[in-house]
Design a protein around this motif. Structure first.
Motif, PDB file in Angstrom:
ATOM      1  N   VAL A 159     -21.798  11.190  65.071  1.00 45.98           N
ATOM      2  CA  VAL A 159     -22.682  10.019  64.991  1.00 45.98           C
ATOM      3  C   VAL A 159     -21.899   8.769  65.403  1.00 45.98           C
ATOM      4  CG1 VAL A 159     -24.105   8.603  63.465  1.00 45.98           C
ATOM      5  CG2 VAL A 159     -24.073  11.087  63.191  1.00 45.98           C
ATOM      6  N   PHE A 160     -22.521   7.972  66.241  1.00 43.75           N
ATOM      7  CA  PHE A 160     -21.895   6.752  66.745  1.00 43.75           C
ATOM      8  C   PHE A 160     -22.764   5.550  66.414  1.00 43.75           C
ATOM      9  CE2 PHE A 160     -20.401  10.170  69.374  1.00 43.75           C
ATOM     10  CZ  PHE A 160     -19.076   9.852  69.650  1.00 43.75           C
ATOM     11  N   ILE A 161     -22.105   4.405  66.240  1.00 43.97           N
ATOM     12  CA  ILE A 161     -22.854   3.152  66.225  1.00 43.97           C
ATOM     13  C   ILE A 161     -22.401   2.367  67.440  1.00 43.97           C
ATOM     14  CG2 ILE A 161     -23.375   1.023  64.993  1.00 43.97           C
ATOM     15  CD1 ILE A 161     -23.177   2.428  62.428  1.00 43.97           C
ATOM     16  N   ASN A 162     -23.323   2.086  68.351  1.00 42.29           N
ATOM     17  CA  ASN A 162     -23.012   1.306  69.546  1.00 42.29           C
ATOM     18  C   ASN A 162     -23.437  -0.131  69.298  1.00 42.29           C
ATOM     19  OD1 ASN A 162     -22.294   3.769  70.636  1.00 42.29           O
ATOM     20  ND2 ASN A 162     -24.270   4.055  71.649  1.00 42.29           N
ATOM     21  N   VAL A 163     -22.467  -1.011  69.263  1.00 44.35           N
ATOM     22  CA  VAL A 163     -22.740  -2.404  68.899  1.00 44.35           C
ATOM     23  C   VAL A 163     -22.619  -3.306  70.121  1.00 44.35           C
ATOM     24  CG1 VAL A 163     -22.059  -4.323  67.403  1.00 44.35           C
ATOM     25  CG2 VAL A 163     -21.774  -1.966  66.609  1.00 44.35           C
ATOM     26  N   VAL A 164     -23.607  -4.182  70.305  1.00 47.75           N
ATOM     27  CA  VAL A 164     -23.541  -5.156  71.394  1.00 47.75           C
ATOM     28  C   VAL A 164     -22.883  -6.436  70.876  1.00 47.75           C
ATOM     29  CG1 VAL A 164     -24.871  -6.508  73.057  1.00 47.75           C
ATOM     30  CG2 VAL A 164     -25.655  -4.226  72.405  1.00 47.75           C
ATOM     31  N   PHE A 165     -21.798  -6.829  71.525  1.00 49.45           N
ATOM     32  CA  PHE A 165     -21.104  -8.061  71.161  1.00 49.45           C
ATOM     33  C   PHE A 165     -21.363  -9.108  72.238  1.00 49.45           C
ATOM     34  CE2 PHE A 165     -18.651  -4.782  69.080  1.00 49.45           C
ATOM     35  CZ  PHE A 165     -18.361  -5.347  67.845  1.00 49.45           C
ATOM     36  N   SER A 166     -21.385 -10.369  71.832  1.00 55.87           N
ATOM     37  CA  SER A 166     -21.515 -11.396  72.860  1.00 55.87           C
ATOM     38  C   SER A 166     -20.542 -12.531  72.594  1.00 55.87           C
ATOM     39  CB  SER A 166     -22.949 -11.905  72.935  1.00 55.87           C
ATOM     40  OG  SER A 166     -23.273 -12.556  71.736  1.00 55.87           O
ATOM     41  N   LYS A 167     -20.222 -13.215  73.663  1.00 56.88           N
ATOM     42  CA  LYS A 167     -19.278 -14.320  73.578  1.00 56.88           C
ATOM     43  C   LYS A 167     -19.663 -15.370  74.610  1.00 56.88           C
ATOM     44  CE  LYS A 167     -14.378 -15.285  73.939  1.00 56.88           C
ATOM     45  NZ  LYS A 167     -13.222 -14.856  73.173  1.00 56.88           N
ATOM     46  N   GLU A 168     -19.611 -16.633  74.186  1.00 53.39           N
ATOM     47  CA  GLU A 168     -19.884 -17.732  75.113  1.00 53.39           C
ATOM     48  C   GLU A 168     -18.567 -18.127  75.768  1.00 53.39           C
ATOM     49  OE1 GLU A 168     -23.058 -19.861  75.032  1.00 53.39           O
ATOM     50  OE2 GLU A 168     -23.724 -17.873  74.371  1.00 53.39           O
ATOM     51  N   VAL A 169     -18.588 -18.248  77.086  1.00 52.01           N
ATOM     52  CA  VAL A 169     -17.367 -18.668  77.765  1.00 52.01           C
ATOM     53  C   VAL A 169     -17.657 -19.858  78.671  1.00 52.01           C
ATOM     54  CG1 VAL A 169     -16.149 -16.463  77.735  1.00 52.01           C
ATOM     55  CG2 VAL A 169     -17.773 -16.940  79.572  1.00 52.01           C
ATOM     56  N   GLU A 170     -16.640 -20.683  78.879  1.00 52.99           N
ATOM     57  CA  GLU A 170     -16.756 -21.818  79.776  1.00 52.99           C
ATOM     58  C   GLU A 170     -16.328 -21.368  81.169  1.00 52.99           C
ATOM     59  OE1 GLU A 170     -16.637 -25.632  78.512  1.00 52.99           O
ATOM     60  OE2 GLU A 170     -18.102 -24.499  77.339  1.00 52.99           O
ATOM     61  N   VAL A 171     -17.210 -21.558  82.138  1.00 51.63           N
ATOM     62  CA  VAL A 171     -16.870 -21.179  83.513  1.00 51.63           C
ATOM     63  C   VAL A 171     -16.697 -22.445  84.338  1.00 51.63           C
ATOM     64  CG1 VAL A 171     -17.722 -20.016  85.574  1.00 51.63           C
ATOM     65  CG2 VAL A 171     -18.010 -18.950  83.353  1.00 51.63           C
ATOM     66  N   ARG A 172     -15.566 -22.525  85.034  1.00 50.83           N
ATOM     67  CA  ARG A 172     -15.276 -23.719  85.840  1.00 50.83           C
ATOM     68  C   ARG A 172     -16.064 -23.707  87.146  1.00 50.83           C
ATOM     69  NH1 ARG A 172     -10.405 -21.676  84.082  1.00 50.83           N
ATOM     70  NH2 ARG A 172     -10.171 -20.486  85.989  1.00 50.83           N
ATOM     71  N   ASP A 173     -16.225 -24.893  87.744  1.00 51.96           N
ATOM     72  CA  ASP A 173     -16.783 -24.945  89.099  1.00 51.96           C
ATOM     73  C   ASP A 173     -15.756 -24.342  90.042  1.00 51.96           C
ATOM     74  OD1 ASP A 173     -19.266 -25.922  88.804  1.00 51.96           O
ATOM     75  OD2 ASP A 173     -18.754 -28.016  89.208  1.00 51.96           O
ATOM     76  N   PRO A 174     -16.170 -23.389  90.865  1.00 50.87           N
ATOM     77  CA  PRO A 174     -15.181 -22.743  91.743  1.00 50.87           C
ATOM     78  C   PRO A 174     -14.693 -23.684  92.842  1.00 50.87           C
ATOM     79  CG  PRO A 174     -17.394 -21.942  92.216  1.00 50.87           C
ATOM     80  CD  PRO A 174     -17.507 -22.801  90.999  1.00 50.87           C
ATOM     81  N   LYS A 175     -13.419 -23.561  93.178  1.00 50.42           N
ATOM     82  CA  LYS A 175     -12.885 -24.328  94.319  1.00 50.42           C
ATOM     83  C   LYS A 175     -13.206 -23.591  95.612  1.00 50.42           C
ATOM     84  CE  LYS A 175      -8.923 -25.586  91.802  1.00 50.42           C
ATOM     85  NZ  LYS A 175      -7.688 -24.906  91.640  1.00 50.42           N
ATOM     86  N   ALA A 176     -13.147 -22.288  95.554  1.00 48.98           N
ATOM     87  CA  ALA A 176     -13.426 -21.440  96.713  1.00 48.98           C
ATOM     88  C   ALA A 176     -13.748 -20.042  96.187  1.00 48.98           C
ATOM     89  CB  ALA A 176     -12.220 -21.410  97.635  1.00 48.98           C
ATOM     90  N   PHE A 177     -14.147 -19.160  97.089  1.00 49.93           N
ATOM     91  CA  PHE A 177     -14.499 -17.810  96.658  1.00 49.93           C
ATOM     92  C   PHE A 177     -13.621 -16.753  97.314  1.00 49.93           C
ATOM     93  CE2 PHE A 177     -18.361 -20.153  95.843  1.00 49.93           C
ATOM     94  CZ  PHE A 177     -18.758 -19.649  94.615  1.00 49.93           C
ATOM     95  N   VAL A 178     -13.368 -15.700  96.561  1.00 49.58           N
ATOM     96  CA  VAL A 178     -12.767 -14.503  97.134  1.00 49.58           C
ATOM     97  C   VAL A 178     -13.913 -13.527  97.385  1.00 49.58           C
ATOM     98  CG1 VAL A 178     -11.254 -12.530  96.677  1.00 49.58           C
ATOM     99  CG2 VAL A 178     -10.555 -14.828  95.972  1.00 49.58           C
ATOM    100  N   GLY A 179     -14.093 -13.117  98.636  1.00 50.43           N
ATOM    101  CA  GLY A 179     -15.154 -12.158  98.956  1.00 50.43           C
ATOM    102  C   GLY A 179     -14.657 -10.749  98.681  1.00 50.43           C
ATOM    103  N   VAL A 180     -15.451  -9.973  97.938  1.00 57.43           N
ATOM    104  CA  VAL A 180     -15.011  -8.626  97.563  1.00 57.43           C
ATOM    105  C   VAL A 180     -15.984  -7.588  98.123  1.00 57.43           C
ATOM    106  CG1 VAL A 180     -14.447  -7.083  95.652  1.00 57.43           C
ATOM    107  CG2 VAL A 180     -14.025  -9.534  95.424  1.00 57.43           C
ATOM    108  N   ASP A 181     -15.468  -6.716  98.983  1.00 61.91           N
ATOM    109  CA  ASP A 181     -16.291  -5.662  99.565  1.00 61.91           C
ATOM    110  C   ASP A 181     -15.871  -4.325  98.948  1.00 61.91           C
ATOM    111  OD1 ASP A 181     -18.140  -4.409 101.177  1.00 61.91           O
ATOM    112  OD2 ASP A 181     -16.800  -4.288 102.909  1.00 61.91           O
TER     113      ASP A 181
END
Ligand SMILES: [Zn+2]
Length: 392
Positions: A159-181
Motif C-alpha cells: 500500500v502506498f500513499i502518493n502525496v502531491v507537494f507544491s512550492k511557490e518559486v520566484e522565476v526571473r525574467d530571462p536574459k536569453a534562452f537555451v534552445g533544447v532539442d
C-alpha cells in the motif's frame, strides 16, 4: 520576477497495512460505485450537483465515515464517469461504468503527514490510524513544501500513499534562452553565445537492450503469471534506468542555462508533433519519455529561478534559421538552404527552438549569422557518462 508553482508527487510505501485500511478500501469503493451509478442514471457530470443530490443519503448510510471521504468520492466518481462518457462516444466503452481499483483520494482534512517521524495519520470511521512508511532520501526535500491532495493506493507490491507537494518559486525574467532539442539518442542545445552542445544519451541502446530481453521472455514463456511478472519487472527496470538518465541530463541542461535564465522546449501537447515523433520513433513509450524528461527539466529549472517556455514545434527541423527557407538534405545528417546556410540536422532543431522562444518572449531577434565557433554548425559532442568534461 514572477511566481510560479511547482507540483511534484512523492510515494510513501507503508510498512504495514492495518485491518482498518482494508475496510476503508471496500467502503470507499462501494461509495464511489454508488456515485458513478447515480451520475450515470441521471447524466450528471458536475461534481457540485452530484454532491448536492447524494450527500445527505450517503451521510445517513455511513454516519461514522469522516465527511471528506464523501467529497473526494464525488470527485473520483465525476472523473470516472466523464472518462467513461468520452470512451463511450468513441465506441470504446460498453456496459455500465464501474470502479474496480483500490484507490482512495484524500484531501488535507483526511490525513496529516509527519516527515520527521515517518508517520501518516489517517482519519477513519471512529478515529485515526497511524501509518508508518519507509523513509526515502528524496522525501527530505519536501520538508519545506506544501502538502496537497494524496492518493491511497493498494497494489500487489503493497500500500502506498502518493502525496502531491507544491512550492511557490520566484522565476526571473530571462536574459536569453537555451534552445533544447530532444532526440532519441541525443539532446542538442543551442546556446545564446552561438555555440551548440550535444549530449549523447545512448537511450536507443538502453531501449533496444530491454526490447530484446522482453522478446526473449515472450518467446520462452507463451502465457502465464510468470511471463507477466517478468515483463513487468523488466519494464520497471527500464523506466527506472531512463528516469536516472533524465535526472542527469536535466541537471546538466539546467546548469548550462542558469546564467541565461531561460530554457526553450518544444510544446509536445500539439497533435501534429506527436505524429512526427510516433512516426520517427516507436510510439507511446517515446512520448512518455519526452514528456517525462521535459517535466524533470521544467521543475529543476524553476527551482533555480529559470524561466521555461514551450514553443510551437512545427517544422523546427526543416526550416532555415537564417532566412526561413525550406532546408534540403545535403549528405549524412546535414541540411542546407538556398541562401547558403548549411548545418547539422540537430543543430537546426535546437537553433529554431531558441529563436522561437525569443520571438515568443517579445525579444526582437537580431539577424542570425552562421555559427563561426562550431565550424559551420557542428555541435560539440559529449557523452552522458563523461559529462564532467563539459564545463557549465
Ligand atoms: Zn536560408
Amino acid at each position: 520576477m514572477l511566481t510560479e508553482t511547482i507540483k511534484l508527487t512523492a510515494k510513501f510505501k507503508l510498512k504495514e497495512t492495518p485491518k482498518g485500511l482494508d475496510d476503508l478500501f471496500s467502503v470507499y469503493r462501494e461509495i464511489v460505485n454508488f456515485l458513478i451509478s447515480y451520475a450515470h442514471e441521471n447524466n450528471i457530470t458536475s461534481f457540485y450537483r452530484l454532491k448536492k443530490e447524494t450527500y445527505k443519503e450517503l451521510r445517513r448510510g455511513y454516519p461514522q465515515l469522516p465527511s471528506h471521504y464523501i467529497y473526494t468520492a464525488c470527485q473520483m466518481a465525476t472523473a470516472v464517469y466523464k472518462s467513461y462518457r468520452k470512451r463511450k462516444r468513441k465506441g470504446k466503452a460498453n456496459g455500465k461504468p464501474v470502479f474496480k481499483k483500490d484507490v482512495i483520494m484524500l484531501d488535507d482534512h483526511l490525513f496529516r503527514l509527519d516527515l520527521e517521524k515517518g508517520v501518516i495519520k489517517l482519519s477513519i470511521p471512529n478515529g485515526r490510524l497511524n501509518l508508518e512508511f519507509y523513509p526515502a532520501k528524496y522525501h527530505e526535500k519536501f520538508k519545506t513544501w506544501k502538502v496537497g491532495q494524496a492518493w491511497l493506493v493498494r497494489t500487489p507490491k503493497g500500500v502506498f500513499i502518493n502525496v502531491v507537494f507544491s512550492k511557490e518559486v520566484e522565476v526571473r525574467d530571462p536574459k536569453a534562452f537555451v534552445g533544447v532539442d530532444l532526440n532519441e539518442n541525443n539532446v542538442t542545445l543551442s546556446l545564446p553565445n552561438g555555440e551548440f552542445v550535444q549530449i549523447i544519451t545512448h537511450e536507443r541502446e538502453i531501449r533496444t537492450g530491454y526490447f530484446v530481453k522482453r522478446r526473449k521472455i515472450q518467446k520462452k514463456l507463451k502465457t502465464g503469471k510468470k511471463r507477466k511478472e517478468l515483463l513487468e519487472k523488466y519494464g520497471e527496470r527500464e523506466r527506472n534506468r531512463l528516469t536516472d538518465l533524465y535526472h542527469k541530463l536535466a541537471n546538466k541542461i539546467v546548469e548550462l542555462a542558469e546564467k541565461y535564465g531561460g530554457i526553450a522546449l518544444e510544446d509536445l501537447t500539439e497533435i501534429r508533433e506527436s505524429i512526427r515523433y510516433s512516426a520517427e520513433m516507436n510510439g507511446r513509450l517515446h512520448r512518455w519519455s519526452f514528456r517525462k524528461l521535459q517535466s524533470i527539466i521544467e521543475y529543476k529549472a524553476k527551482l533555480k529561478g529559470i524561466k521555461v517556455v514551450f514553443v510551437n514545434p512545427a517544422f523546427t527541423s526543416s526550416l532555415c534559421p537564417i532566412c526561413g527557407g525550406k532546408l534540403s538534405p545535403n549528405g549524412h545528417r546535414v541540411l542546407k538552404c538556398k541562401c547558403g546556410f548549411e548545418a547539422d540536422r540537430d543543430v537546426v532543431g535546437s537553433w529554431n527552438i531558441r529563436l522561437r522562444a525569443l520571438k515568443m518572449w517579445g525579444v526582437s531577434v537580431p539577424p542570425e549569422s552562421p555559427p563561426m565557433k562550431t565550424g559551420g554548425g557542428k555541435p560539440t559532442r559529449y557523452e552522458i557518462n563523461t559529462l564532467h568534461a563539459l564545463n557549465g
